[in-house]
Design a protein around this motif. Sequence first.
Motif, PDB file in Angstrom:
ATOM      1  N   PRO A  67       0.825  -1.227   0.108  1.00 57.59           N
ATOM      2  CA  PRO A  67      -0.095   0.049   0.122  1.00 57.59           C
ATOM      3  C   PRO A  67       1.017   1.406   0.039  1.00 57.59           C
ATOM      4  O   PRO A  67       0.425   2.070  -0.615  1.00 57.59           O
ATOM      5  CB  PRO A  67      -0.642  -0.056   1.247  1.00 57.59           C
ATOM      6  CG  PRO A  67      -0.799  -1.514   1.467  1.00 57.59           C
ATOM      7  CD  PRO A  67       0.552  -2.122   1.137  1.00 57.59           C
ATOM      8  N   GLN A  68       1.824   1.318   0.494  1.00 58.82           N
ATOM      9  CA  GLN A  68       2.897   2.276   0.804  1.00 58.82           C
ATOM     10  C   GLN A  68       3.356   2.608  -0.729  1.00 58.82           C
ATOM     11  O   GLN A  68       3.415   3.856  -1.072  1.00 58.82           O
ATOM     12  CB  GLN A  68       3.930   2.084   1.852  1.00 58.82           C
ATOM     13  CG  GLN A  68       4.992   3.339   2.040  1.00 58.82           C
ATOM     14  CD  GLN A  68       4.306   4.871   2.469  1.00 58.82           C
ATOM     15  OE1 GLN A  68       3.212   4.664   3.015  1.00 58.82           O
ATOM     16  NE2 GLN A  68       4.783   5.846   2.325  1.00 58.82           N
ATOM     17  N   GLN A  69       3.847   1.791  -1.264  1.00 57.86           N
ATOM     18  CA  GLN A  69       4.097   1.931  -2.792  1.00 57.86           C
ATOM     19  C   GLN A  69       3.166   2.473  -3.592  1.00 57.86           C
ATOM     20  O   GLN A  69       3.530   3.197  -4.531  1.00 57.86           O
ATOM     21  CB  GLN A  69       4.859   0.404  -3.191  1.00 57.86           C
ATOM     22  CG  GLN A  69       6.291   0.141  -2.580  1.00 57.86           C
ATOM     23  CD  GLN A  69       6.666  -1.047  -3.168  1.00 57.86           C
ATOM     24  OE1 GLN A  69       6.107  -2.081  -3.658  1.00 57.86           O
ATOM     25  NE2 GLN A  69       7.899  -1.489  -3.076  1.00 57.86           N
ATOM     26  N   ARG A  70       1.954   1.916  -3.489  1.00 55.62           N
ATOM     27  CA  ARG A  70       0.817   2.557  -4.468  1.00 55.62           C
ATOM     28  C   ARG A  70       0.680   3.972  -3.972  1.00 55.62           C
ATOM     29  O   ARG A  70       0.427   4.653  -4.663  1.00 55.62           O
ATOM     30  CB  ARG A  70      -0.441   1.611  -3.914  1.00 55.62           C
ATOM     31  CG  ARG A  70      -0.464   0.376  -4.690  1.00 55.62           C
ATOM     32  CD  ARG A  70      -1.953  -0.175  -4.373  1.00 55.62           C
ATOM     33  NE  ARG A  70      -1.900  -1.578  -4.591  1.00 55.62           N
ATOM     34  CZ  ARG A  70      -2.588  -2.675  -3.898  1.00 55.62           C
ATOM     35  NH1 ARG A  70      -3.301  -2.199  -3.113  1.00 55.62           N
ATOM     36  NH2 ARG A  70      -2.355  -3.848  -3.962  1.00 55.62           N
ATOM     37  N   LYS A  71       0.737   4.359  -2.685  1.00 53.06           N
ATOM     38  CA  LYS A  71       0.374   5.752  -2.161  1.00 53.06           C
ATOM     39  C   LYS A  71       1.582   6.497  -2.879  1.00 53.06           C
ATOM     40  O   LYS A  71       1.340   7.604  -3.368  1.00 53.06           O
ATOM     41  CB  LYS A  71       0.440   5.993  -0.981  1.00 53.06           C
ATOM     42  CG  LYS A  71       0.348   7.240  -0.171  1.00 53.06           C
ATOM     43  CD  LYS A  71       0.238   7.422   1.094  1.00 53.06           C
ATOM     44  CE  LYS A  71       0.192   8.690   1.606  1.00 53.06           C
ATOM     45  NZ  LYS A  71       0.397   8.656   3.069  1.00 53.06           N
ATOM     46  N   LEU A  72       2.850   5.995  -2.972  1.00 49.14           N
ATOM     47  CA  LEU A  72       3.953   6.925  -3.468  1.00 49.14           C
ATOM     48  C   LEU A  72       3.888   7.026  -5.018  1.00 49.14           C
ATOM     49  O   LEU A  72       4.037   8.163  -5.636  1.00 49.14           O
ATOM     50  CB  LEU A  72       5.182   6.402  -3.201  1.00 49.14           C
ATOM     51  CG  LEU A  72       5.731   6.422  -1.664  1.00 49.14           C
ATOM     52  CD1 LEU A  72       7.244   5.495  -1.501  1.00 49.14           C
ATOM     53  CD2 LEU A  72       5.873   7.697  -1.476  1.00 49.14           C
ATOM     54  N   LYS A  73       3.097   5.928  -5.523  1.00 53.96           N
ATOM     55  CA  LYS A  73       3.065   6.166  -7.072  1.00 53.96           C
ATOM     56  C   LYS A  73       2.069   7.181  -7.414  1.00 53.96           C
ATOM     57  O   LYS A  73       2.258   7.956  -8.284  1.00 53.96           O
ATOM     58  CB  LYS A  73       2.904   4.648  -7.748  1.00 53.96           C
ATOM     59  CG  LYS A  73       2.726   4.721  -9.233  1.00 53.96           C
ATOM     60  CD  LYS A  73       2.464   3.245  -9.641  1.00 53.96           C
ATOM     61  CE  LYS A  73       2.499   3.156 -11.127  1.00 53.96           C
ATOM     62  NZ  LYS A  73       1.649   4.233 -12.056  1.00 53.96           N
ATOM     63  N   LYS A  74       1.043   6.944  -6.854  1.00 46.14           N
ATOM     64  CA  LYS A  74      -0.132   7.882  -6.929  1.00 46.14           C
ATOM     65  C   LYS A  74       0.160   9.363  -6.613  1.00 46.14           C
ATOM     66  O   LYS A  74       0.089  10.340  -7.771  1.00 46.14           O
ATOM     67  CB  LYS A  74      -1.093   7.569  -5.800  1.00 46.14           C
ATOM     68  CG  LYS A  74      -2.527   8.313  -6.104  1.00 46.14           C
ATOM     69  CD  LYS A  74      -3.326   8.084  -5.169  1.00 46.14           C
ATOM     70  CE  LYS A  74      -4.606   8.883  -5.231  1.00 46.14           C
ATOM     71  NZ  LYS A  74      -5.819   8.546  -4.077  1.00 46.14           N
ATOM     72  N   GLU A  75       1.238   9.794  -5.826  1.00 51.41           N
ATOM     73  CA  GLU A  75       1.593  11.091  -5.499  1.00 51.41           C
ATOM     74  C   GLU A  75       2.411  11.579  -6.466  1.00 51.41           C
ATOM     75  O   GLU A  75       2.263  12.491  -6.953  1.00 51.41           O
ATOM     76  CB  GLU A  75       2.294  11.168  -4.151  1.00 51.41           C
ATOM     77  CG  GLU A  75       1.290  11.634  -3.091  1.00 51.41           C
ATOM     78  CD  GLU A  75       2.114  11.999  -1.777  1.00 51.41           C
ATOM     79  OE1 GLU A  75       3.085  12.844  -2.143  1.00 51.41           O
ATOM     80  OE2 GLU A  75       1.437  11.623  -0.650  1.00 51.41           O
ATOM     81  N   LYS A  76       3.372  10.554  -7.111  1.00 56.69           N
ATOM     82  CA  LYS A  76       4.325  10.956  -8.313  1.00 56.69           C
ATOM     83  C   LYS A  76       3.486  11.363  -9.453  1.00 56.69           C
ATOM     84  O   LYS A  76       3.827  12.258 -10.280  1.00 56.69           O
ATOM     85  CB  LYS A  76       5.348   9.799  -8.521  1.00 56.69           C
ATOM     86  CG  LYS A  76       6.161  10.245  -9.255  1.00 56.69           C
ATOM     87  CD  LYS A  76       7.239   9.042  -9.493  1.00 56.69           C
ATOM     88  CE  LYS A  76       8.455   9.271 -10.321  1.00 56.69           C
ATOM     89  NZ  LYS A  76       9.417   8.208 -10.687  1.00 56.69           N
ATOM     90  N   ASP A  77       2.509  10.528  -9.541  1.00 59.31           N
ATOM     91  CA  ASP A  77       1.821  10.576 -10.902  1.00 59.31           C
ATOM     92  C   ASP A  77       1.217  11.979 -10.798  1.00 59.31           C
ATOM     93  O   ASP A  77       0.883  12.868 -11.682  1.00 59.31           O
ATOM     94  CB  ASP A  77       0.727   9.531 -11.192  1.00 59.31           C
ATOM     95  CG  ASP A  77       1.440   8.314 -11.437  1.00 59.31           C
ATOM     96  OD1 ASP A  77       2.811   8.318 -11.937  1.00 59.31           O
ATOM     97  OD2 ASP A  77       0.651   7.099 -11.176  1.00 59.31           O
ATOM     98  N   PHE A  78       0.421  12.291  -9.479  1.00 62.71           N
ATOM     99  CA  PHE A  78      -0.242  13.534  -9.314  1.00 62.71           C
ATOM    100  C   PHE A  78       0.672  14.796  -9.643  1.00 62.71           C
ATOM    101  O   PHE A  78       0.297  15.651 -10.189  1.00 62.71           O
ATOM    102  CB  PHE A  78      -0.869  13.625  -7.847  1.00 62.71           C
ATOM    103  CG  PHE A  78      -1.441  14.780  -7.564  1.00 62.71           C
ATOM    104  CD1 PHE A  78      -2.728  15.164  -8.091  1.00 62.71           C
ATOM    105  CD2 PHE A  78      -0.720  15.741  -6.806  1.00 62.71           C
ATOM    106  CE1 PHE A  78      -3.259  16.598  -7.741  1.00 62.71           C
ATOM    107  CE2 PHE A  78      -1.446  16.836  -6.300  1.00 62.71           C
ATOM    108  CZ  PHE A  78      -2.429  17.176  -6.807  1.00 62.71           C
ATOM    109  N   GLN A  79       1.878  14.778  -9.045  1.00 59.98           N
ATOM    110  CA  GLN A  79       2.697  15.808  -8.965  1.00 59.98           C
ATOM    111  C   GLN A  79       3.193  16.082 -10.548  1.00 59.98           C
ATOM    112  O   GLN A  79       3.387  17.112 -10.570  1.00 59.98           O
ATOM    113  CB  GLN A  79       3.831  15.552  -8.133  1.00 59.98           C
ATOM    114  CG  GLN A  79       3.615  15.447  -6.382  1.00 59.98           C
ATOM    115  CD  GLN A  79       4.731  15.140  -5.623  1.00 59.98           C
ATOM    116  OE1 GLN A  79       5.606  14.494  -6.173  1.00 59.98           O
ATOM    117  NE2 GLN A  79       4.282  15.269  -4.330  1.00 59.98           N
ATOM    118  N   SER A  80       3.430  14.967 -11.271  1.00 58.94           N
ATOM    119  CA  SER A  80       3.905  15.228 -12.701  1.00 58.94           C
ATOM    120  C   SER A  80       2.674  15.798 -13.640  1.00 58.94           C
ATOM    121  O   SER A  80       3.171  16.271 -14.285  1.00 58.94           O
ATOM    122  CB  SER A  80       4.536  14.010 -13.066  1.00 58.94           C
ATOM    123  OG  SER A  80       3.469  13.025 -13.413  1.00 58.94           O
TER     124      SER A  80
END
Length: 87
Positions: free
Chosen positions: A21-34
């Motif tokens: 779940p932590q990896q999913r959250k980090l990927k979601k944040e990175k996609d949002f920021q980009s």
Amino acid sequence: MQQFLPFLLMFVVMIVFMIVPQQRKLKKEKDFQSALKIGDKVITIGGIHGKVSEVSEATLIIETMSGKLKIDRSAVSVEKSVALKAK
């Protein structure tokens, strides 16, 4: 072998419930920021509300009530910006 089975099971459970779940959250944040673009309303991690006025590769310039601020893309949080859109 039976002695190590409980430890192995605990390790697998830890991976499934904590790391994935932590990896999913980090990927979601990175996609949002980009995907941030001009005109998006955001809230920084520090709680500053603003509207994106300029976008570069690593930074954003947000317009606030008191002026413009240059911030790093990583200073914008998904949860806070989603909460802003819900209002």
